[in-house]
Design an enzyme around this catalytic site. Structure first.
Site, PDB file in Angstrom:
ATOM      1  N   ARG A   2      13.137   4.280  -9.686  1.00 23.55           N
ATOM      2  CA  ARG A   2      12.469   3.329 -10.589  1.00 23.55           C
ATOM      3  C   ARG A   2      11.040   3.740 -10.925  1.00 23.55           C
ATOM      4  O   ARG A   2      10.435   3.196 -11.838  1.00 23.55           O
ATOM      5  CB  ARG A   2      12.488   1.927  -9.968  1.00 23.55           C
ATOM      6  CG  ARG A   2      13.872   1.296  -9.963  1.00 23.55           C
ATOM      7  CD  ARG A   2      13.962   0.075  -9.040  1.00 23.55           C
ATOM      8  NE  ARG A   2      14.198   0.447  -7.634  1.00 23.55           N
ATOM      9  CZ  ARG A   2      14.329  -0.424  -6.636  1.00 23.55           C
ATOM     10  NH1 ARG A   2      14.226  -1.719  -6.875  1.00 23.55           N
ATOM     11  NH2 ARG A   2      14.544  -0.007  -5.397  1.00 23.55           N
ATOM     12  N   THR A  36      19.601   3.086   3.536  1.00 22.61           N
ATOM     13  CA  THR A  36      18.575   2.891   4.562  1.00 22.61           C
ATOM     14  C   THR A  36      19.161   2.920   5.982  1.00 22.61           C
ATOM     15  O   THR A  36      18.475   3.328   6.931  1.00 22.61           O
ATOM     16  CB  THR A  36      17.816   1.568   4.337  1.00 22.61           C
ATOM     17  OG1 THR A  36      18.759   0.500   4.159  1.00 22.61           O
ATOM     18  CG2 THR A  36      16.934   1.635   3.105  1.00 22.61           C
ATOM     19  N   ARG A  53     -22.863  18.287  -8.282  1.00 21.34           N
ATOM     20  CA  ARG A  53     -21.576  18.956  -8.028  1.00 21.34           C
ATOM     21  C   ARG A  53     -21.533  19.484  -6.590  1.00 21.34           C
ATOM     22  O   ARG A  53     -22.539  19.479  -5.889  1.00 21.34           O
ATOM     23  CB  ARG A  53     -21.358  20.054  -9.067  1.00 21.34           C
ATOM     24  CG  ARG A  53     -21.099  19.451 -10.467  1.00 21.34           C
ATOM     25  CD  ARG A  53     -21.095  20.505 -11.533  1.00 21.34           C
ATOM     26  NE  ARG A  53     -20.253  21.619 -11.179  1.00 21.34           N
ATOM     27  CZ  ARG A  53     -20.411  22.864 -11.623  1.00 21.34           C
ATOM     28  NH1 ARG A  53     -21.421  23.150 -12.450  1.00 21.34           N
ATOM     29  NH2 ARG A  53     -19.594  23.818 -11.246  1.00 21.34           N
ATOM     30  N   ARG A  77     -43.870  34.115 -23.207  1.00 19.70           N
ATOM     31  CA  ARG A  77     -43.470  33.640 -24.526  1.00 19.70           C
ATOM     32  C   ARG A  77     -44.378  34.268 -25.563  1.00 19.70           C
ATOM     33  O   ARG A  77     -45.483  34.713 -25.254  1.00 19.70           O
ATOM     34  CB  ARG A  77     -43.541  32.116 -24.574  1.00 19.70           C
ATOM     35  CG  ARG A  77     -44.919  31.579 -24.296  1.00 19.70           C
ATOM     36  CD  ARG A  77     -44.951  30.059 -24.334  1.00 19.70           C
ATOM     37  NE  ARG A  77     -46.315  29.622 -24.113  1.00 19.70           N
ATOM     38  CZ  ARG A  77     -46.677  28.767 -23.159  1.00 19.70           C
ATOM     39  NH1 ARG A  77     -45.810  28.270 -22.316  1.00 19.70           N
ATOM     40  NH2 ARG A  77     -47.937  28.411 -23.060  1.00 19.70           N
TER      41      ARG A  77
HETATM   42  C1  UD1 Z   1      15.054  -2.660   0.862  1.00 17.20           C
HETATM   43  C2  UD1 Z   1      15.968  -3.595   1.673  1.00 17.20           C
HETATM   44  C3  UD1 Z   1      15.802  -5.028   1.151  1.00 17.20           C
HETATM   45  C4  UD1 Z   1      14.362  -5.426   1.279  1.00 17.20           C
HETATM   46  C5  UD1 Z   1      13.423  -4.437   0.590  1.00 17.20           C
HETATM   47  C6  UD1 Z   1      11.993  -4.735   0.996  1.00 17.20           C
HETATM   48  C7  UD1 Z   1      17.961  -2.308   2.319  1.00 17.20           C
HETATM   49  C8  UD1 Z   1      19.395  -2.033   2.027  1.00 17.20           C
HETATM   50  N1  UD1 Z   1      17.357  -3.179   1.512  1.00 17.20           N
HETATM   51  O1  UD1 Z   1      15.494  -2.674  -0.473  1.00 17.20           O
HETATM   52  O2  UD1 Z   1      16.609  -5.912   1.886  1.00 17.20           O
HETATM   53  O3  UD1 Z   1      14.168  -6.726   0.720  1.00 17.20           O
HETATM   54  O4  UD1 Z   1      13.710  -3.089   1.000  1.00 17.20           O
HETATM   55  O5  UD1 Z   1      11.078  -3.936   0.322  1.00 17.20           O
HETATM   56  O6  UD1 Z   1      17.423  -1.769   3.281  1.00 17.20           O
HETATM   57  N2  UD1 Z   1      15.313   5.334   1.923  1.00 17.20           N
HETATM   58  C9  UD1 Z   1      15.669   6.456   2.636  1.00 17.20           C
HETATM   59  N3  UD1 Z   1      16.931   6.943   2.522  1.00 17.20           N
HETATM   60  C10 UD1 Z   1      17.874   6.344   1.739  1.00 17.20           C
HETATM   61  C11 UD1 Z   1      17.506   5.188   1.017  1.00 17.20           C
HETATM   62  C12 UD1 Z   1      16.221   4.706   1.134  1.00 17.20           C
HETATM   63  O7  UD1 Z   1      14.853   7.045   3.361  1.00 17.20           O
HETATM   64  O8  UD1 Z   1      19.002   6.852   1.711  1.00 17.20           O
HETATM   65  C13 UD1 Z   1      13.923   4.842   2.046  1.00 17.20           C
HETATM   66  C14 UD1 Z   1      13.177   4.878   0.724  1.00 17.20           C
HETATM   67  O9  UD1 Z   1      12.463   6.095   0.601  1.00 17.20           O
HETATM   68  C15 UD1 Z   1      12.245   3.671   0.818  1.00 17.20           C
HETATM   69  C16 UD1 Z   1      12.919   2.746   1.814  1.00 17.20           C
HETATM   70  O10 UD1 Z   1      13.941   3.487   2.445  1.00 17.20           O
HETATM   71  O11 UD1 Z   1      10.970   4.038   1.314  1.00 17.20           O
HETATM   72  C17 UD1 Z   1      13.499   1.513   1.125  1.00 17.20           C
HETATM   73  O12 UD1 Z   1      14.416   1.918   0.129  1.00 17.20           O
HETATM   74  P1  UD1 Z   1      14.454   1.186  -1.273  1.00 17.20           P
HETATM   75  O13 UD1 Z   1      15.491   1.840  -2.113  1.00 17.20           O
HETATM   76  O14 UD1 Z   1      13.107   1.003  -1.834  1.00 17.20           O
HETATM   77  O15 UD1 Z   1      15.037  -0.236  -0.803  1.00 17.20           O
HETATM   78  P2  UD1 Z   1      14.990  -1.597  -1.593  1.00 17.20           P
HETATM   79  O16 UD1 Z   1      16.022  -1.606  -2.643  1.00 17.20           O
HETATM   80  O17 UD1 Z   1      13.602  -1.900  -1.994  1.00 17.20           O
HETATM   81 CA    CA Z   2      11.658  -0.754  -1.869  1.00 13.12          CA
END
Ligand code: UD1
Ligand code: CA
Length: 472
Positions: A18, A85, A338, A445
């Site tokens: 996004r 996640t 600078r 000068r």
């Molecule tokens: C997530 C939560 C949601 C919560 C929100 C709060 C889940 C499924 N949902 O949603 O309930 O309300 O955060 O902000 O957990 N990431 C990884 N690997 C992955 C996917 C994500 O490391 O495979 C990391 C992303 O880099 C990010 C974090 O996990 O920093 C959260 O992922 P994101 O996609 O932003 O989750 P949300 O849809 O915001």
């Molecule tokens: Ca998020």
């Protein structure tokens, strides 16, 4: 092990689709440092024994940033494929196979999370009997976040992601900020039970909540939404940066610094300011800038990695980078310091003066329109308007030395390398190409000639020429 000992796992492997960016989301800067630095710092500040950062998208970049800032204190874990996640948390936990305290799991995009929130959650978790505790928060409209589902007795039963919510569930105002404390044994026993049976086909970490609810219960701690919002797109990035900036501004004001129009001032987290200094509107202070007492920084100044001594005054729209400004110095308006500029006490650098890699001794002045590059300037030197240090021959940079008490007349060019001796005097409009001995007067000068009564004749001739042209 203390019952409240914890390690933090920060999830930062996602794409951040996004954001619509080539840069990984967690590398987008907030007040001058990549977003990922904030949750990691908060974890350390809260007392985490170790911090594991889970990387995937842009792993090399995130790893080198964290290595540079936290060295070996952060463990890196790779999530080879971004499967959600839950999968990311599993990869993080695998980096600490022997840990048997609490795992605090945080998201890399929760930039405003404070160490107080983490510490409070861990304390709450250790006082509870269940295997999982989480922060919760409420908003009039929690669109985008996972919602917290409770049973008739008010106990948390599960978290439902936005995309999996029914229309009724979307109306729920209690949302999941994404900060959890989970017992390591429960985590390891449960993480393999997650499925991809959901709208996004991902392994949701949030599904552990339902498993914990059925296995000892979930403890929850309500917390202020202002500290918990994530960053998912650039609009949220802008909002979080402003909130963070206001938090920092408030801390400086409480600490005795006057900020006029604080909402217009941007102070990065690494900046220090001593009490009784005054910062006017539209000022930006970056990096490791350090400001002593009783300093006045006027409208529109931008300081980066600059040290300012007690009682110094920066007049409007002055810019300083990697410079040292001595106590009582007076800079600007519209001065440009600078990198490598070092000004001793009571130095004056006035409007449209540019300095670079130049030292200026106590009490010396360059008040108007000058370029002072690669200079060594002693004490009580006066540099006149329009003076240029010709420091560059197209290949090399050379040093101009002005010894104590020397005086450089206006519109002089000093062709480096060159030294103006102690107490010497350079006449206005001189191009200095040879060293000037101490106490000597250098003038280079053309001599002026006055042709008496020639002005009216010259004017008459010019007017006649003009009239002839216009007739044509
Ligand atoms: C997530 C939560 C949601 C919560 C929100 C709060 C889940 C499924 N949902 O949603 O309930 O309300 O955060 O902000 O957990 N990431 C990884 N690997 C992955 C996917 C994500 O490391 O495979 C990391 C992303 O880099 C990010 C974090 O996990 O920093 C959260 O992922 P994101 O996609 O932003 O989750 P949300 O849809 O915001
Ligand atoms: Ca998020």
């Amino acid at each position: 092990m203390n019952p409240a000992d914890f390690v933090s796992i920060v999830l930062a492997a996602g794409m951040g689709t996004r954001m619509k960016s080539r840069l990984p989301k967690v590398m987008h800067p907030l007040l001058g440092r990549p977003m990922i630095c904030y949750p990691v710092q908060a974890a350390f500040d809260a007392g985490a024994t170790r911090v594991v950062c889970v990387v995937g998208h842009g792993a090399d970049m995130v790893t080198s940033e964290l290595r540079a800032r936290f060295a070996e204190r952060v463990l890196m874990a790779l999530q080879p494929e971004q499967r959600g996640t839950g999968d990311a948390a599993r990869c993080g936990a695998a980096a600490l196979p022997d840990w048997n305290g609490w795992f605090v799991i945080q998201y890399g995009d929760s930039a405003l999370l404070t160490c107080a929130a983490i510490a409070a959650l861990v304390a709450h978790a250790s006082a509870s009997t269940g295997p999982l505790a989480l922060l919760t928060s409420t908003l009039p409209d929690a669109t985008g976040y996972g919602r917290i589902l409770r049973d008739a007795q008010g106990r948390i039963v599960r978290i439902q992601e936005q995309k999996d919510c029914t229309p009724e569930q979307r109306a729920i105002q209690e949302w999941n900020p994404g900060v959890y404390a989970i017992r390591a044994d429960f985590f390891r026993a449960s993480i393999g039970k997650l499925t991809t049976n959901n709208a996004q086909g991902e392994l949701y970490l949030t599904d552990l909540v339902a498993l914990a609810a059925a296995d000892g219960g979930v403890a929850d701690l309500a917390w202020d939404a202002a500290e918990l919002h994530g960053v998912n797109d650039r609009a949220e990035l802008g909002l979080r940066e402003r909130e963070l900036s206001q938090r920092i501004a408030l801390a400086h004001m409480k600490n005795g610094v006057t900020l006029r129009s604080p909402a217009s001032i941007c102070i990065e987290p690494g900046v220090t300011i001593e009490p009784d200094s005054v910062i006017e509107r539209d000022v930006t202070l970056r990096g490791k800038t350090a400001i002593a007492r009783d300093v006045h920084i006027d409208v529109g100044c931008v300081l980066t990695d600059t040290t300012v001594g007690e009682g110094a005054k920066l007049l409007p729209y002055s810019v300083a980078t990697e410079s040292v400004i001595g106590a009582g110095a007076k800079i600007g308006p519209f001065a440009h310091l600078r990198p490598g500029t070092e000004l001793a006490e009571d130095v004056h650098i006035g409007n449209f003066v540019e300095t670079k890699k130049t030292r200026v001794g106590k009490g010396s002045k360059a008040n108007h329109l000058a370029y002072l590059g690669d200079g060594q300037i002693g004490r009580d030197v006066n540099v006149g308007a329009g003076t240029i240090f010709c420091n560059y021959d197209g290949v090399n940079k050379h040093v101009t030395t002005l010894e104590d008490g020397s005086f450089i007349g206006s519109d002089s060019q000093l062709v480096a390398p060159v030294t103006i001796g102690r107490g010497a005097y350079v006449g206005t409009g001189t191009t200095v190409t040879q060293d000037v001995p101490a106490d000597a007067l250098a003038i280079g000068r053309a001599r002026q000639v006055n042709k008496l009564d020639l002005a009216p004749r010259l004017r008459a001739r010019l007017l006649a020429d003009k009239a002839r042209r216009e007739k044509k």
